[in-house]
Design a protein around this motif. Structure first.
Motif, short mmCIF file in Angstrom:
data_model
loop_
_atom_site.label_atom_id
_atom_site.label_comp_id
_atom_site.label_asym_id
_atom_site.label_seq_id
_atom_site.Cartn_x
_atom_site.Cartn_y
_atom_site.Cartn_z
N LEU A 87 0.83 -1.20 0.00
CA LEU A 87 0.00 0.00 0.00
C LEU A 87 0.87 1.25 0.00
O LEU A 87 1.89 1.30 0.68
CB LEU A 87 -0.92 0.03 1.22
CG LEU A 87 -1.96 -1.07 1.32
CD1 LEU A 87 -2.72 -0.94 2.62
CD2 LEU A 87 -2.90 -1.02 0.15
N PRO A 95 0.52 5.61 0.30
CA PRO A 95 -0.37 6.76 0.51
C PRO A 95 -0.34 7.67 -0.72
O PRO A 95 0.72 8.09 -1.17
CB PRO A 95 0.22 7.45 1.75
CG PRO A 95 1.63 7.02 1.80
CD PRO A 95 1.70 5.66 1.17
N ARG A 105 -5.08 5.22 0.79
CA ARG A 105 -4.06 4.17 0.81
C ARG A 105 -4.43 3.16 -0.28
O ARG A 105 -5.42 2.46 -0.18
CB ARG A 105 -4.00 3.48 2.17
CG ARG A 105 -3.49 4.41 3.25
CD ARG A 105 -3.46 3.74 4.58
NE ARG A 105 -2.33 2.83 4.65
CZ ARG A 105 -2.32 1.73 5.40
NH1 ARG A 105 -3.36 1.40 6.12
NH2 ARG A 105 -1.25 0.97 5.45
#
Length: 62
Positions: free
Chosen positions: A33, A35, A48
């Motif tokens: 993941l 941001p 995310r």
């Protein structure tokens, strides 16, 4: 915070570590993941998102 992609909902996968003596213990593969500040209908939003969604163009950076 949950290890889940905000777009596709991809989460961690589970399996086993297997030693040389064939002992098994549970393990997990987490999602990659990142941001990202993405464009949405109401403006830009911090999300995310998994790297496969970024690579395929499902998210528009903004």
């Amino acid at each position: 915070m949950a290890q889940k992609c905000d777009l596709c909902g991809k989460g961690p996968q589970f399996g086993n570590n297997i030693s040389h003596a064939h002992n098994t213990t549970r393990r997990r593969w987490n999602v990659n993941l990142q941001p990202v500040k993405a464009k949405t209908v109401g403006g830009s939003k911090r999300m995310r998102v998994c790297t496969s969604c970024i690579k395929t163009g499902k998210v528009v950076k903004g």
